[in-house]
Scaffold this motif. Sequence first.
Motif, PDB file in Angstrom:
ATOM      1  N   SER A   1      42.272  36.262  45.312  1.00  0.00           N
ATOM      2  CA  SER A   1      41.855  35.388  46.411  1.00  0.00           C
ATOM      3  C   SER A   1      40.553  35.876  47.025  1.00  0.00           C
ATOM      4  CB  SER A   1      42.956  35.320  47.468  1.00  0.00           C
ATOM      5  OG  SER A   1      43.166  36.580  48.069  1.00  0.00           O
ATOM      6  N   TYR A   2      40.399  37.206  47.154  1.00  0.00           N
ATOM      7  CA  TYR A   2      39.122  37.764  47.618  1.00  0.00           C
ATOM      8  C   TYR A   2      38.001  37.385  46.665  1.00  0.00           C
ATOM      9  CZ  TYR A   2      41.548  40.737  51.018  1.00  0.00           C
ATOM     10  OH  TYR A   2      42.287  41.206  52.061  1.00  0.00           O
ATOM     11  N   LEU A   3      38.299  37.450  45.369  1.00  0.00           N
ATOM     12  CA  LEU A   3      37.301  37.085  44.361  1.00  0.00           C
ATOM     13  C   LEU A   3      36.876  35.632  44.513  1.00  0.00           C
ATOM     14  CD1 LEU A   3      35.704  37.676  41.768  1.00  0.00           C
ATOM     15  CD2 LEU A   3      37.773  37.177  40.469  1.00  0.00           C
ATOM     16  N   THR A   4      37.831  34.765  44.782  1.00  0.00           N
ATOM     17  CA  THR A   4      37.516  33.346  44.961  1.00  0.00           C
ATOM     18  C   THR A   4      36.655  33.125  46.208  1.00  0.00           C
ATOM     19  OG1 THR A   4      39.640  32.779  43.938  1.00  0.00           O
ATOM     20  CG2 THR A   4      38.500  31.045  45.163  1.00  0.00           C
ATOM     21  N   VAL A   5      36.974  33.839  47.290  1.00  0.00           N
ATOM     22  CA  VAL A   5      36.199  33.707  48.527  1.00  0.00           C
ATOM     23  C   VAL A   5      34.777  34.200  48.327  1.00  0.00           C
ATOM     24  CG1 VAL A   5      36.004  34.491  50.912  1.00  0.00           C
ATOM     25  CG2 VAL A   5      38.219  33.826  50.009  1.00  0.00           C
ATOM     26  N   PHE A   6      34.620  35.379  47.700  1.00  0.00           N
ATOM     27  CA  PHE A   6      33.283  35.919  47.450  1.00  0.00           C
ATOM     28  C   PHE A   6      32.473  35.009  46.521  1.00  0.00           C
ATOM     29  CE2 PHE A   6      35.052  40.428  48.221  1.00  0.00           C
ATOM     30  CZ  PHE A   6      34.829  40.291  49.573  1.00  0.00           C
ATOM     31  N   ARG A   7      33.184  34.413  45.566  1.00  0.00           N
ATOM     32  CA  ARG A   7      32.506  33.517  44.628  1.00  0.00           C
ATOM     33  C   ARG A   7      31.982  32.278  45.342  1.00  0.00           C
ATOM     34  NH1 ARG A   7      29.559  33.135  40.057  1.00  0.00           N
ATOM     35  NH2 ARG A   7      29.960  31.186  38.940  1.00  0.00           N
ATOM     36  N   SER A   8      32.739  31.755  46.287  1.00  0.00           N
ATOM     37  CA  SER A   8      32.331  30.556  47.032  1.00  0.00           C
ATOM     38  C   SER A   8      31.190  30.840  48.013  1.00  0.00           C
ATOM     39  CB  SER A   8      33.516  29.974  47.788  1.00  0.00           C
ATOM     40  OG  SER A   8      34.002  30.907  48.741  1.00  0.00           O
ATOM     41  N   MET A   9      31.001  32.110  48.381  1.00  0.00           N
ATOM     42  CA  MET A   9      29.950  32.463  49.332  1.00  0.00           C
ATOM     43  C   MET A   9      28.601  32.659  48.671  1.00  0.00           C
ATOM     44  SD  MET A   9      32.081  35.180  51.666  1.00  0.00           S
ATOM     45  CE  MET A   9      30.625  35.683  52.566  1.00  0.00           C
ATOM     46  N   GLN A  10      28.530  32.607  47.344  1.00  0.00           N
ATOM     47  CA  GLN A  10      27.250  32.797  46.657  1.00  0.00           C
ATOM     48  C   GLN A  10      26.308  31.619  46.929  1.00  0.00           C
ATOM     49  OE1 GLN A  10      27.919  33.476  42.516  1.00  0.00           O
ATOM     50  NE2 GLN A  10      28.962  35.430  42.847  1.00  0.00           N
TER      51      GLN A  10
ATOM     52  N   GLN B   1      30.701  40.287  39.585  1.00  0.00           N
ATOM     53  CA  GLN B   1      29.626  40.672  38.674  1.00  0.00           C
ATOM     54  C   GLN B   1      29.868  40.150  37.268  1.00  0.00           C
ATOM     55  OE1 GLN B   1      29.546  44.931  39.103  1.00  0.00           O
ATOM     56  NE2 GLN B   1      28.093  44.866  40.813  1.00  0.00           N
ATOM     57  N   VAL B   2      31.130  40.166  36.843  1.00  0.00           N
ATOM     58  CA  VAL B   2      31.444  39.621  35.518  1.00  0.00           C
ATOM     59  C   VAL B   2      31.160  38.127  35.476  1.00  0.00           C
ATOM     60  CG1 VAL B   2      33.303  39.189  33.871  1.00  0.00           C
ATOM     61  CG2 VAL B   2      33.155  41.407  35.013  1.00  0.00           C
ATOM     62  N   LEU B   3      31.569  37.389  36.512  1.00  0.00           N
ATOM     63  CA  LEU B   3      31.333  35.945  36.532  1.00  0.00           C
ATOM     64  C   LEU B   3      29.844  35.611  36.607  1.00  0.00           C
ATOM     65  CD1 LEU B   3      34.184  34.817  38.988  1.00  0.00           C
ATOM     66  CD2 LEU B   3      34.148  34.631  36.489  1.00  0.00           C
TER      67      LEU B   3
ATOM     68  N   LYS C   1      24.649  35.841  30.592  1.00  0.00           N
ATOM     69  CA  LYS C   1      23.734  36.861  30.068  1.00  0.00           C
ATOM     70  C   LYS C   1      24.384  37.568  28.885  1.00  0.00           C
ATOM     71  CE  LYS C   1      21.734  37.519  34.650  1.00  0.00           C
ATOM     72  NZ  LYS C   1      21.419  38.498  35.747  1.00  0.00           N
ATOM     73  N   GLY C   2      23.765  38.642  28.463  1.00  0.00           N
ATOM     74  CA  GLY C   2      24.265  39.360  27.307  1.00  0.00           C
ATOM     75  C   GLY C   2      25.495  40.195  27.638  1.00  0.00           C
ATOM     76  N   ALA C   3      26.108  40.690  26.569  1.00  0.00           N
ATOM     77  CA  ALA C   3      27.306  41.523  26.749  1.00  0.00           C
ATOM     78  C   ALA C   3      26.996  42.830  27.447  1.00  0.00           C
ATOM     79  CB  ALA C   3      27.939  41.798  25.389  1.00  0.00           C
ATOM     80  N   ASN C   4      25.729  43.263  27.397  1.00  0.00           N
ATOM     81  CA  ASN C   4      25.346  44.522  28.036  1.00  0.00           C
ATOM     82  C   ASN C   4      25.562  44.495  29.536  1.00  0.00           C
ATOM     83  OD1 ASN C   4      24.144  47.140  28.203  1.00  0.00           O
ATOM     84  ND2 ASN C   4      22.261  46.160  28.895  1.00  0.00           N
ATOM     85  N   ASP C   5      25.424  43.315  30.155  1.00  0.00           N
ATOM     86  CA  ASP C   5      25.582  43.183  31.609  1.00  0.00           C
ATOM     87  C   ASP C   5      27.035  42.934  32.014  1.00  0.00           C
ATOM     88  OD1 ASP C   5      22.821  43.451  31.996  1.00  0.00           O
ATOM     89  OD2 ASP C   5      22.501  41.323  31.564  1.00  0.00           O
ATOM     90  N   ILE C   6      27.907  42.687  31.064  1.00  0.00           N
ATOM     91  CA  ILE C   6      29.313  42.397  31.377  1.00  0.00           C
ATOM     92  C   ILE C   6      30.209  43.611  31.159  1.00  0.00           C
ATOM     93  CG2 ILE C   6      31.282  40.923  30.769  1.00  0.00           C
ATOM     94  CD1 ILE C   6      29.366  38.774  29.977  1.00  0.00           C
ATOM     95  N   ILE C   7      29.848  44.460  30.199  1.00  0.00           N
ATOM     96  CA  ILE C   7      30.726  45.575  29.826  1.00  0.00           C
ATOM     97  C   ILE C   7      30.994  46.500  31.003  1.00  0.00           C
ATOM     98  CG2 ILE C   7      30.882  47.654  28.410  1.00  0.00           C
ATOM     99  CD1 ILE C   7      29.415  46.145  26.219  1.00  0.00           C
ATOM    100  N   GLY C   8      29.939  46.825  31.766  1.00  0.00           N
ATOM    101  CA  GLY C   8      30.088  47.760  32.882  1.00  0.00           C
ATOM    102  C   GLY C   8      31.084  47.295  33.937  1.00  0.00           C
ATOM    103  N   PRO C   9      30.837  46.146  34.597  1.00  0.00           N
ATOM    104  CA  PRO C   9      31.781  45.683  35.623  1.00  0.00           C
ATOM    105  C   PRO C   9      33.154  45.321  35.082  1.00  0.00           C
ATOM    106  CG  PRO C   9      30.073  44.036  35.213  1.00  0.00           C
ATOM    107  CD  PRO C   9      29.639  45.287  34.527  1.00  0.00           C
ATOM    108  N   LEU C  10      33.207  44.823  33.832  1.00  0.00           N
ATOM    109  CA  LEU C  10      34.510  44.493  33.247  1.00  0.00           C
ATOM    110  C   LEU C  10      35.338  45.764  33.010  1.00  0.00           C
ATOM    111  CD1 LEU C  10      36.346  42.282  32.127  1.00  0.00           C
ATOM    112  CD2 LEU C  10      35.263  42.605  29.894  1.00  0.00           C
ATOM    113  N   THR C  11      34.684  46.831  32.589  1.00  0.00           N
ATOM    114  CA  THR C  11      35.387  48.104  32.403  1.00  0.00           C
ATOM    115  C   THR C  11      35.931  48.621  33.716  1.00  0.00           C
ATOM    116  OG1 THR C  11      33.927  48.634  30.535  1.00  0.00           O
ATOM    117  CG2 THR C  11      35.151  50.451  31.536  1.00  0.00           C
TER     118      THR C  11
END
Length: 268
Positions: free
Chosen positions: A259-268, A161-163, A168-178
């Motif tokens: 590694s899970y993050l990389t796999v999920f990112r490649s599946m987009q 979600q952060v990637l 987009k704006g910081a409003n959409d990043i703060i939640g998942p980054l936290t």
Amino acid sequence: MHTTACLFMLKPIVLTLTANDVFNLTKSSITYASRLPFHVEYGEKFNQYIYPIAVHNYVAVVAHSFATIAVDGLYYSLIQHACGMFSIIGNTLENIGKNNEENFDVKSIKVKDDNYSKTLHCLRRHIIVIEFAEHIESLFTKIFLMTLNLNMIVSSISGIQVLMNLDKGANDIIGPLTIYVAQLIHLFLHFWQGQFLLDYSVLPYESICRANWYYTSQRCRKLLLLMMYKTVIPCRITASKLMILSIDNFATVVKTSLSYLTVFRSMQ
């Protein structure tokens, strides 16, 4: 956990209060759903009962935070108590034989053998502390298995979600980054306490090696050997016997999560 809960509750409030100044929006254009800490489904009467629903949302966030802190606080307290007992036993064993002279009696009478009495007391306390550590492990082992799996999955999703919202704006990043940072710290604290228990459970062994055991009686040396034998395998906290909670394994979990993050990112 309290910081994460506060950020979740403050985000919709700040969005509503600063809509005109920051986001060039009017308060009426902000949907009611975006004013809540998390998404809920209450049917067609959602807007009619928005205030009771909002109270329920905020109470749920606070209750979840306090419940997590209560369970983790119990875990940390039990681990630190066990480590303190191991430290006391180690300090007592390290002073064994220091007051003896070279011409001490190896076959002294048991009643007059102070070193033997201290070692026997340490041995009994050591057995009790080992059993106490085993009870801690049996109490939390299944919980840690679920927590470990959920943390890796949810942290990977939060990272995605952060990637996805970087443009987009910081409003959409703060939640998942936290969420991502909070889960990472939460998981680290669990593994850190497990590392404490690993380190302190072998402290009696190291203390015996530093002690003047050669100035003790034969019966005392036998007890010291028995204690050293019991500390060959350190006490540990595991995730359902599959993974030992330690700093090294924490690094492995973080690598797996990435590694899970990389796999999920490649599946987009």
